[in-house]
Write a protein that holds these residues in place. Sequence first.
Motif, PDB file in Angstrom:
ATOM      1  N   PRO A  37      16.169 -29.482  13.354  1.00 25.26           N
ATOM      2  CA  PRO A  37      17.547 -29.283  13.790  1.00 25.26           C
ATOM      3  C   PRO A  37      18.041 -30.451  14.606  1.00 25.26           C
ATOM      4  CG  PRO A  37      16.054 -27.983  15.133  1.00 25.26           C
ATOM      5  CD  PRO A  37      15.242 -28.583  14.021  1.00 25.26           C
TER       6      PRO A  37
ATOM      7  N   THR B  92      19.644 -24.609  12.898  1.00 25.81           N
ATOM      8  CA  THR B  92      19.256 -24.714  11.492  1.00 25.81           C
ATOM      9  C   THR B  92      18.788 -23.359  10.984  1.00 25.81           C
ATOM     10  OG1 THR B  92      18.561 -27.006  11.827  1.00 25.81           O
ATOM     11  CG2 THR B  92      17.708 -25.895   9.870  1.00 25.81           C
ATOM     12  N   TRP B  93      19.177 -23.023   9.765  1.00 25.83           N
ATOM     13  CA  TRP B  93      18.740 -21.775   9.142  1.00 25.83           C
ATOM     14  C   TRP B  93      17.258 -21.868   8.808  1.00 25.83           C
ATOM     15  CZ3 TRP B  93      20.513 -16.962   7.995  1.00 25.83           C
ATOM     16  CH2 TRP B  93      19.808 -16.224   7.019  1.00 25.83           C
ATOM     17  N   LEU B  94      16.512 -20.813   9.151  1.00 22.38           N
ATOM     18  CA  LEU B  94      15.096 -20.737   8.800  1.00 22.38           C
ATOM     19  C   LEU B  94      14.868 -19.481   7.978  1.00 22.38           C
ATOM     20  CD1 LEU B  94      12.284 -22.059   9.231  1.00 22.38           C
ATOM     21  CD2 LEU B  94      11.946 -20.435  11.093  1.00 22.38           C
TER      22      LEU B  94
ATOM     23  N   TRP C 277      17.289 -22.372  15.935  1.00 24.57           N
ATOM     24  CA  TRP C 277      17.128 -21.828  14.595  1.00 24.57           C
ATOM     25  C   TRP C 277      17.874 -20.506  14.476  1.00 24.57           C
ATOM     26  CZ3 TRP C 277      14.481 -24.986  11.339  1.00 24.57           C
ATOM     27  CH2 TRP C 277      13.671 -25.955  11.924  1.00 24.57           C
TER      28      TRP C 277
ATOM     29  N   GLU D 148       9.436 -19.573   7.391  1.00 17.89           N
ATOM     30  CA  GLU D 148       8.822 -19.107   8.636  1.00 17.89           C
ATOM     31  C   GLU D 148       7.375 -18.707   8.393  1.00 17.89           C
ATOM     32  OE1 GLU D 148       9.274 -15.741  12.143  1.00 17.89           O
ATOM     33  OE2 GLU D 148      10.470 -15.568  10.322  1.00 17.89           O
TER      34      GLU D 148
END
Length: 279
Positions: free
Chosen positions: A7, A79-81, A98, A86
């Motif tokens: 990120p 940031t998309w996780l 995240w 994961e």
Amino acid sequence: MSTPATPTPATPSTVTDDAALLPAVAEIAERIGARVLARYSPDARPATRDDIMSVFGPMEEEAAEGVQAALAAIRPQATWLGEDEEEKLQGELPAGEWWISDLVEGAINHLHGLTEWGTTITLVRDNQPVLGVVHQPIGNVTYTAVRGGGAYRDGTRLRASAKTDLKVAMMTTSQDGGEDQAQRRHIGKAFAAMLDSALLVRSTIPTTFPLLGVATGQYDAYWQFQPEMSGVGAGVLLATEAGAIATDLHGRPWRSGADLLVAAPGVHAAALNVLSSTT
């Protein structure tokens, strides 16, 4: 799947800054919930794995539509996780911010006509959940919390249990069924030890709902071995903001990837003593 992107450095954030995000995040969760609710039937009784997967896949795809872009617009520093990414990390998340979500938390309940399912969205900063939203479409209930700002259910402040005696405590746990044989033996040993020490022990899925019970004071504690942030992040934040204590099973402050105990202050030490004795 590729390694998650790093990120961009986050601008300094305060409780007020994070709280300002809550209405938009709650709106996204409620929008997802409405889509999933349209697919729900209390009479659903799948008979085979194919029955389950034929509904689960399309439901997940519909729930995910537009979510990443909507969250990026709210907090572009995060940031998309995804759940698959994961899982590959197997422990602490990289530093930074995240967005983590279980879009249909408790999907197996949904597919069997049960009511405990919903959407969770969590903003994680340097391995600590700092904003959490849980929307339960059945009953149209939304839980919200910001680190340092308290926990709420539809605007009403939540408080953890005031119990101080483990012998009258309502305990909960949950495991995902994917553990190896040694871990399953440990789960059974811990469950048996807690049965000897508490009033009642309940094992249930998904993980979010027993944690909500700790936040509301209806349950007194929850534990889980090796949980993922997407499964417990929002619930841990809600419970701790309601006054509960979250640690690993060595009594250290909980962080992503560690075993988890979340308990009302008056029973945390006793519950920790029981669980640590099983390791």
